[in-house]
Design an enzyme around this catalytic site. Sequence first.
Site, PDB file in Angstrom:
ATOM      1  N   HIS A 177      16.010  66.361  -4.767  1.00  0.00           N
ATOM      2  CA  HIS A 177      14.664  66.751  -4.547  1.00  0.00           C
ATOM      3  C   HIS A 177      14.241  67.746  -4.114  1.00  0.00           C
ATOM      4  O   HIS A 177      15.108  68.108  -2.974  1.00  0.00           O
ATOM      5  CB  HIS A 177      13.956  65.455  -4.212  1.00  0.00           C
ATOM      6  N   CYS A 193      13.101  57.665  -2.120  1.00  0.00           N
ATOM      7  CA  CYS A 193      13.154  59.090  -1.328  1.00  0.00           C
ATOM      8  C   CYS A 193      12.700  59.757  -0.991  1.00  0.00           C
ATOM      9  O   CYS A 193      12.541  60.366  -0.326  1.00  0.00           O
ATOM     10  CB  CYS A 193      14.187  59.172  -1.897  1.00  0.00           C
TER      11      CYS A 193
HETATM   12  P1  NAD Z   1      21.492  50.964  -9.011  1.00  0.00           P
HETATM   13  O1  NAD Z   1      21.711  51.012 -10.754  1.00  0.00           O
HETATM   14  O2  NAD Z   1      22.610  52.852  -9.086  1.00  0.00           O
HETATM   15  O3  NAD Z   1      22.147  50.086  -8.358  1.00  0.00           O
HETATM   16  C1  NAD Z   1      21.907  48.276  -8.586  1.00  0.00           C
HETATM   17  C2  NAD Z   1      22.639  47.678  -8.756  1.00  0.00           C
HETATM   18  O4  NAD Z   1      21.970  46.251  -8.783  1.00  0.00           O
HETATM   19  C3  NAD Z   1      23.974  47.300  -9.482  1.00  0.00           C
HETATM   20  O5  NAD Z   1      25.065  47.334  -9.177  1.00  0.00           O
HETATM   21  C4  NAD Z   1      24.272  46.580 -10.613  1.00  0.00           C
HETATM   22  O6  NAD Z   1      24.655  46.164 -11.358  1.00  0.00           O
HETATM   23  C5  NAD Z   1      23.319  45.713  -9.609  1.00  0.00           C
HETATM   24  N1  NAD Z   1      22.141  44.289 -11.033  1.00  0.00           N
HETATM   25  C6  NAD Z   1      21.927  44.454 -11.461  1.00  0.00           C
HETATM   26  N2  NAD Z   1      20.242  43.161 -11.928  1.00  0.00           N
HETATM   27  C7  NAD Z   1      20.607  42.930 -10.651  1.00  0.00           C
HETATM   28  C8  NAD Z   1      19.643  41.793 -10.971  1.00  0.00           C
HETATM   29  N3  NAD Z   1      18.907  41.437 -11.094  1.00  0.00           N
HETATM   30  N4  NAD Z   1      20.422  41.123  -9.399  1.00  0.00           N
HETATM   31  C9  NAD Z   1      20.593  42.143  -8.146  1.00  0.00           C
HETATM   32  N5  NAD Z   1      21.564  42.726  -8.040  1.00  0.00           N
HETATM   33  C10 NAD Z   1      21.668  43.442 -10.057  1.00  0.00           C
HETATM   34  O7  NAD Z   1      20.226  51.554  -8.975  1.00  0.00           O
HETATM   35  P2  NAD Z   1      19.966  52.358  -7.448  1.00  0.00           P
HETATM   36  O8  NAD Z   1      19.570  53.810  -7.328  1.00  0.00           O
HETATM   37  O9  NAD Z   1      20.450  52.264  -5.892  1.00  0.00           O
HETATM   38  O10 NAD Z   1      18.740  51.844  -7.063  1.00  0.00           O
HETATM   39  C11 NAD Z   1      18.456  50.303  -6.943  1.00  0.00           C
HETATM   40  C12 NAD Z   1      16.852  50.562  -6.302  1.00  0.00           C
HETATM   41  O11 NAD Z   1      16.539  51.683  -5.021  1.00  0.00           O
HETATM   42  C13 NAD Z   1      15.857  50.461  -6.504  1.00  0.00           C
HETATM   43  O12 NAD Z   1      14.524  50.663  -6.970  1.00  0.00           O
HETATM   44  C14 NAD Z   1      15.260  52.286  -6.736  1.00  0.00           C
HETATM   45  O13 NAD Z   1      14.361  52.785  -7.339  1.00  0.00           O
HETATM   46  C15 NAD Z   1      15.749  52.631  -5.566  1.00  0.00           C
HETATM   47  N6  NAD Z   1      16.120  54.071  -5.393  1.00  0.00           N
HETATM   48  C16 NAD Z   1      17.038  54.873  -5.456  1.00  0.00           C
HETATM   49  C17 NAD Z   1      17.288  55.841  -5.123  1.00  0.00           C
HETATM   50  C18 NAD Z   1      18.438  56.605  -5.504  1.00  0.00           C
HETATM   51  O14 NAD Z   1      18.578  57.607  -5.530  1.00  0.00           O
HETATM   52  N7  NAD Z   1      18.818  55.705  -6.297  1.00  0.00           N
HETATM   53  C19 NAD Z   1      16.686  56.564  -3.831  1.00  0.00           C
HETATM   54  C20 NAD Z   1      15.554  55.689  -3.440  1.00  0.00           C
HETATM   55  C21 NAD Z   1      15.046  54.548  -3.906  1.00  0.00           C
END
Ligand code: NAD
Length: 343
Positions: free
Chosen positions: A218, A140
């Site tokens: 952010h 992000c």
């Molecule tokens: P999150 O924790 O909200 O969601 C992750 C999901 O993946 C959960 O539902 C979990 O149950 C599931 N999970 C757990 N183990 C798994 C596996 N082995 N395979 C598939 N799914 C699995 O995470 P998020 O915030 O959505 O982040 C996901 C990715 O996106 C990360 O790489 C993060 O850095 C990136 N990201 C997050 C944001 C943010 O603000 N949250 C912004 C940009 C990028």
Amino acid sequence: MLTVCINGYGTIGKRVADALMKHPEIRLAGVSKFTPDADARIALSKNIKIFVPNESRDSFVNAGITPSGSIGELLDAAEIIIDASPDKKGAVNKQEVYVPKNRRAIFQGGEKENIAEVSFNARSNFNDAKNKNYVRVVSCNTTGLCRIIKPLTETRSDVEKISVALIRRGADPNDSKGSALNSVEWEANSHHAHDVQTVLGNIPISTTAFKAPQTLMHVHHISVKFKDKSPSKEEVENIFSNEPRVAVLKTAKSTADIIEKARDLGFIRNDLYAANLHANTIASDGNGLSFIITVPQESIVVPENIDAITSMAGLMDQKSSMELTDRVLGIGNIKSRLEAAFG
Ligand code: NAD
């Protein structure tokens, strides 16, 4: 129709899923779910199919939730997998599942750059993802920076130095984890500068990151040094008024102020998708320029994931893809209504 699935139905995965359910050229085969919880029931209520680990099927059925099949079946059915699993789990999924199954995948910014053949931002390097098997949508923070730096360097070829102070949100609104309540953490020479370079090449940038105990957005303070006289406030506003994924806000004073207006305007989940450039913070003096942007961390990468799919699959060109994605998500409407509110 191109068939896609989502592995990791959390903050990012559920937003991308909702967007894909509305996309006219892409079919969402379903999402993976590991726990029979409220998120699974909500997915089903939106006609999103859920697929579960074989060994968990009974626990879903006992909770009154009927899966459409196993996660293995879901991954087999998709032409492209969106991996939105927690940080670093994408790398494990790639090694243990996608490579052995010969599946193409898009990863998120929590993964290292070497997980993919290309780090992606739609505005900056859409064509680089064409025909690739593994693409990483940058984080992000990096997405927000690319959306600002790319148009700036297209307009001015004499950028000598970019310095950014990032105040990161400590946790997402749905998290029970996060930064300490009474502390701000800092990190000089943070990884964000290099991450921008994975998309934009050899840009002269340095970043310092702060992690603050708040959840809304952010905040970046960006300073740019030019070789010649810096652009005026009006010139900067003009550049970004024409950027569909940047909202130019004239009177906003805080992240709380913006989120409250997003709620008042009825935007789903307060998602803005656009980065906000705060015109009331633009300072142009000699060869220096500085301003503040805010980055809606939960939603800013959603359009990028969709454009990454269309680019990888060669479905359409950059302009058509970004315009269609923006229409599907209503980004034009969000940008213009927010700009009008903070006019
Ligand atoms: P999150 O924790 O909200 O969601 C992750 C999901 O993946 C959960 O539902 C979990 O149950 C599931 N999970 C757990 N183990 C798994 C596996 N082995 N395979 C598939 N799914 C699995 O995470 P998020 O915030 O959505 O982040 C996901 C990715 O996106 C990360 O790489 C993060 O850095 C990136 N990201 C997050 C944001 C943010 O603000 N949250 C912004 C940009 C990028």
